[in-house]
Enzyme design. Structure first.
Site, PDB file in Angstrom:
ATOM      1  N   TYR A  47      50.535  37.996  68.191  1.00 48.60           N
ATOM      2  CA  TYR A  47      51.521  37.010  68.442  1.00 48.60           C
ATOM      3  C   TYR A  47      51.575  35.758  67.615  1.00 48.60           C
ATOM      4  O   TYR A  47      52.258  35.087  67.628  1.00 48.60           O
ATOM      5  CB  TYR A  47      51.834  37.046  69.948  1.00 48.60           C
ATOM      6  CG  TYR A  47      50.802  36.192  70.688  1.00 48.60           C
ATOM      7  CD1 TYR A  47      50.776  34.813  70.692  1.00 48.60           C
ATOM      8  CD2 TYR A  47      49.944  36.818  71.607  1.00 48.60           C
ATOM      9  CE1 TYR A  47      49.642  34.164  71.405  1.00 48.60           C
ATOM     10  CE2 TYR A  47      49.116  36.276  72.367  1.00 48.60           C
ATOM     11  CZ  TYR A  47      49.060  34.880  72.344  1.00 48.60           C
ATOM     12  OH  TYR A  47      47.912  34.292  72.928  1.00 48.60           O
ATOM     13  N   GLU A  48      50.191  35.291  67.206  1.00 52.89           N
ATOM     14  CA  GLU A  48      49.807  34.046  66.487  1.00 52.89           C
ATOM     15  C   GLU A  48      50.403  34.321  65.263  1.00 52.89           C
ATOM     16  O   GLU A  48      50.077  33.463  64.311  1.00 52.89           O
ATOM     17  CB  GLU A  48      48.491  33.770  66.568  1.00 52.89           C
ATOM     18  CG  GLU A  48      47.745  33.501  67.871  1.00 52.89           C
ATOM     19  CD  GLU A  48      46.249  33.518  68.051  1.00 52.89           C
ATOM     20  OE1 GLU A  48      45.805  32.379  67.753  1.00 52.89           O
ATOM     21  OE2 GLU A  48      45.872  34.216  68.563  1.00 52.89           O
ATOM     22  N   HIS A  81      40.900  29.620  74.356  1.00 59.43           N
ATOM     23  CA  HIS A  81      40.368  30.414  73.306  1.00 59.43           C
ATOM     24  C   HIS A  81      39.179  29.598  72.442  1.00 59.43           C
ATOM     25  O   HIS A  81      39.857  28.783  71.546  1.00 59.43           O
ATOM     26  CB  HIS A  81      41.087  31.264  72.560  1.00 59.43           C
ATOM     27  CG  HIS A  81      41.497  32.379  73.367  1.00 59.43           C
ATOM     28  ND1 HIS A  81      41.123  33.645  73.350  1.00 59.43           N
ATOM     29  CD2 HIS A  81      42.946  32.514  74.104  1.00 59.43           C
ATOM     30  CE1 HIS A  81      41.983  34.443  74.002  1.00 59.43           C
ATOM     31  NE2 HIS A  81      42.978  33.843  74.599  1.00 59.43           N
ATOM     32  N   HIS A 123      45.151  36.814  68.337  1.00 54.45           N
ATOM     33  CA  HIS A 123      46.167  38.035  68.765  1.00 54.45           C
ATOM     34  C   HIS A 123      47.188  38.072  67.615  1.00 54.45           C
ATOM     35  O   HIS A 123      47.553  37.001  66.813  1.00 54.45           O
ATOM     36  CB  HIS A 123      46.968  37.194  70.020  1.00 54.45           C
ATOM     37  CG  HIS A 123      46.066  36.843  71.009  1.00 54.45           C
ATOM     38  ND1 HIS A 123      45.366  35.762  71.129  1.00 54.45           N
ATOM     39  CD2 HIS A 123      45.662  37.675  72.242  1.00 54.45           C
ATOM     40  CE1 HIS A 123      44.554  35.618  72.124  1.00 54.45           C
ATOM     41  NE2 HIS A 123      44.828  36.638  73.035  1.00 54.45           N
ATOM     42  N   MET A 134      48.180  41.009  76.193  1.00 54.09           N
ATOM     43  CA  MET A 134      48.855  40.899  74.698  1.00 54.09           C
ATOM     44  C   MET A 134      47.513  41.036  73.833  1.00 54.09           C
ATOM     45  O   MET A 134      47.642  40.602  72.748  1.00 54.09           O
ATOM     46  CB  MET A 134      49.420  39.449  74.499  1.00 54.09           C
ATOM     47  CG  MET A 134      50.781  39.098  75.351  1.00 54.09           C
ATOM     48  SD  MET A 134      51.190  37.609  75.150  1.00 54.09           S
ATOM     49  CE  MET A 134      52.388  37.533  76.539  1.00 54.09           C
ATOM     50  N   SER A 135      46.641  41.653  74.382  1.00 55.16           N
ATOM     51  CA  SER A 135      45.422  41.886  73.534  1.00 55.16           C
ATOM     52  C   SER A 135      44.735  43.132  73.705  1.00 55.16           C
ATOM     53  O   SER A 135      45.400  44.404  74.187  1.00 55.16           O
ATOM     54  CB  SER A 135      44.404  40.835  73.829  1.00 55.16           C
ATOM     55  OG  SER A 135      43.686  40.883  75.226  1.00 55.16           O
ATOM     56  N   ASN A 175      47.632  36.543  87.184  1.00 55.35           N
ATOM     57  CA  ASN A 175      49.194  36.235  87.674  1.00 55.35           C
ATOM     58  C   ASN A 175      49.987  37.639  88.084  1.00 55.35           C
ATOM     59  O   ASN A 175      49.333  38.578  87.589  1.00 55.35           O
ATOM     60  CB  ASN A 175      49.930  35.596  86.679  1.00 55.35           C
ATOM     61  CG  ASN A 175      50.000  36.576  85.166  1.00 55.35           C
ATOM     62  OD1 ASN A 175      49.048  36.365  84.660  1.00 55.35           O
ATOM     63  ND2 ASN A 175      51.017  36.838  85.135  1.00 55.35           N
ATOM     64  N   ALA A 211      42.843  38.333  79.910  1.00 52.99           N
ATOM     65  CA  ALA A 211      43.641  38.009  81.147  1.00 52.99           C
ATOM     66  C   ALA A 211      44.869  39.081  81.079  1.00 52.99           C
ATOM     67  O   ALA A 211      45.296  39.005  80.024  1.00 52.99           O
ATOM     68  CB  ALA A 211      44.125  36.563  80.877  1.00 52.99           C
ATOM     69  N   HIS A 268      51.321  29.654  80.787  1.00 53.55           N
ATOM     70  CA  HIS A 268      49.705  29.919  80.207  1.00 53.55           C
ATOM     71  C   HIS A 268      48.665  28.898  81.041  1.00 53.55           C
ATOM     72  O   HIS A 268      47.678  29.730  81.172  1.00 53.55           O
ATOM     73  CB  HIS A 268      50.051  29.526  78.889  1.00 53.55           C
ATOM     74  CG  HIS A 268      48.460  29.687  77.928  1.00 53.55           C
ATOM     75  ND1 HIS A 268      48.394  31.070  77.989  1.00 53.55           N
ATOM     76  CD2 HIS A 268      47.783  29.032  77.341  1.00 53.55           C
ATOM     77  CE1 HIS A 268      47.110  30.904  77.311  1.00 53.55           C
ATOM     78  NE2 HIS A 268      46.870  30.010  76.946  1.00 53.55           N
ATOM     79  N   SER A 312      41.308  35.109  77.689  1.00 56.26           N
ATOM     80  CA  SER A 312      41.786  33.652  78.045  1.00 56.26           C
ATOM     81  C   SER A 312      41.211  32.865  79.132  1.00 56.26           C
ATOM     82  O   SER A 312      41.086  33.579  80.113  1.00 56.26           O
ATOM     83  CB  SER A 312      43.538  33.645  78.279  1.00 56.26           C
ATOM     84  OG  SER A 312      43.850  34.035  77.195  1.00 56.26           O
TER      85      SER A 312
HETATM   86  N1  HPA Z   1      51.999  39.358  80.587  1.00 61.14           N
HETATM   87  C1  HPA Z   1      51.496  39.534  79.520  1.00 61.14           C
HETATM   88  N2  HPA Z   1      50.269  38.901  79.142  1.00 61.14           N
HETATM   89  C2  HPA Z   1      49.689  38.211  79.987  1.00 61.14           C
HETATM   90  C3  HPA Z   1      50.235  37.914  81.222  1.00 61.14           C
HETATM   91  C4  HPA Z   1      51.371  38.708  81.795  1.00 61.14           C
HETATM   92  O1  HPA Z   1      51.805  38.281  82.828  1.00 61.14           O
HETATM   93  N3  HPA Z   1      49.225  37.361  81.848  1.00 61.14           N
HETATM   94  C5  HPA Z   1      48.092  37.211  81.248  1.00 61.14           C
HETATM   95  N4  HPA Z   1      48.205  37.623  79.880  1.00 61.14           N
END
Ligand code: HPA
Length: 279
Positions: free
Chosen positions: A93-94, A69, A91, A218-219, A242, A121, A254, A40
């Protein structure tokens, strides 16, 4: 090269043959043995002499719908080393099936890729790993409650890949040395792969810490597992965008992930440019 129909598991795994033929026709031979997946906000990683093909032109390649993306496969040079770069990923989750998320890996393998460098990320679970830093993935936890390999075996893949050295020790050494030479702070740690798309609850963040993870995202996990089943060597680099939710000052967005991922891209580029000639 894949001879004849590659699909041995019915409708589960998209056949990589057609997409591989388009990639070969489009870029010509020889194709690089190294592929990068850009996470990301990192699609800005520039290659020299770039040529690209859109994911939408590759049969079976999953569409990417997430902001930050791009959706193209780029052929180019980084520090003079030819690579294929995936600008964006799909992903689970999509709504993609696990087998569809990893379909690009099977195409890459079919065109001769043998080294995967996956970037992502990720949120930090460790107070000593602040946003704006890179983490080399030493190991992962698959907390997505599914495996991309479930179902009949695809092609010549291993049924039971051993994931002891999922993240190749030799590649990690090269990347650590590159970081040292470039003066880039690089932590090494465990990446917890979760399904998402919601960020974690504070209780989940505490759980992930107790489990021994330093970063969460998440990847990457499905890709690394599939790459190992295909016999590829894998490296993973998390861009810490983050603090995991509940551990930071305010609510997580996001946009923040994309922004910090973008700001880290020049550092990631320097690291890879230093490492690639040694791979
Ligand atoms: N959690 C899950 N997935 C992420 C995060 C997070 O804090 N930051 C970037 N992708």
């Amino acid at each position: 090269m894949i001879a004849g129909p590659a699909v041995t598991n019915g409708a589960r795994t998209p056949d990589p043959t057609a997409a591989a033929a388009i990639v070969r026709d489009h870029f010509g031979a020889p194709l690089p043995p190294i592929a990068l997946i850009l996470g990301s906000g990192m699609s800005g990683l520039e290659l020299d002499d770039p040529r690209s093909v859109r994911y939408s032109d590759l049969p079976g390649w999953p569409r990417v719908s997430v902001a930050g993306h791009a959706g193209e496969l780029v052929h180019g040079l980084l520090a003079g080393v030819p690579v294929l770069s995936l600008r964006g990923r799909a992903h689970m989750y999509e709504g993609h099936r696990p087998a569809d998320v990893v379909a690009p890996l099977r195409v890459l393998h079919a065109v001769g890729v043998r080294v995967l460098i996956a970037t992502n990320a990720a949120g930090s679970l460790d107070p000593l790993l602040p946003p704006g830093h890179l983490m080399l993935i030493a190991d992962h936890m698959n907390l997505m409650a599914r495996s991309p390999l479930a179902g009949p075996v695809a092609g010549s893949e291993s049924r039971w890949p051993d994931l002891k050295d999922c993240y190749d020790p030799e590649l990690r050494k090269i990347i650590r040395e590159a970081a040292r030479e470039e003066g880039i702070a690089l932590r090494e740690g465990v990446y917890a792969g979760v399904l998402g798309p919601s960020y974690e609850t504070p209780a989940e963040v505490r759980m992930l810490r107790v489990l021994g993870a330093q970063a969460v995202g998440m990847s990457t996990v499905p890709e690394a597992i599939t790459a190992r089943a295909l016999g590829m060597r894998v490296a993973g680099i998390s861009c810490i965008t983050n603090r995991a939710s509940g551990a930071g000052a305010g609510p997580l967005a996001h946009d923040e992930v994309i922004e910090v991922g973008g700001a880290l891209t020049p550092t990631l580029t320097r690291l890879l440019a230093r490492a690639l000639p040694h791979i």
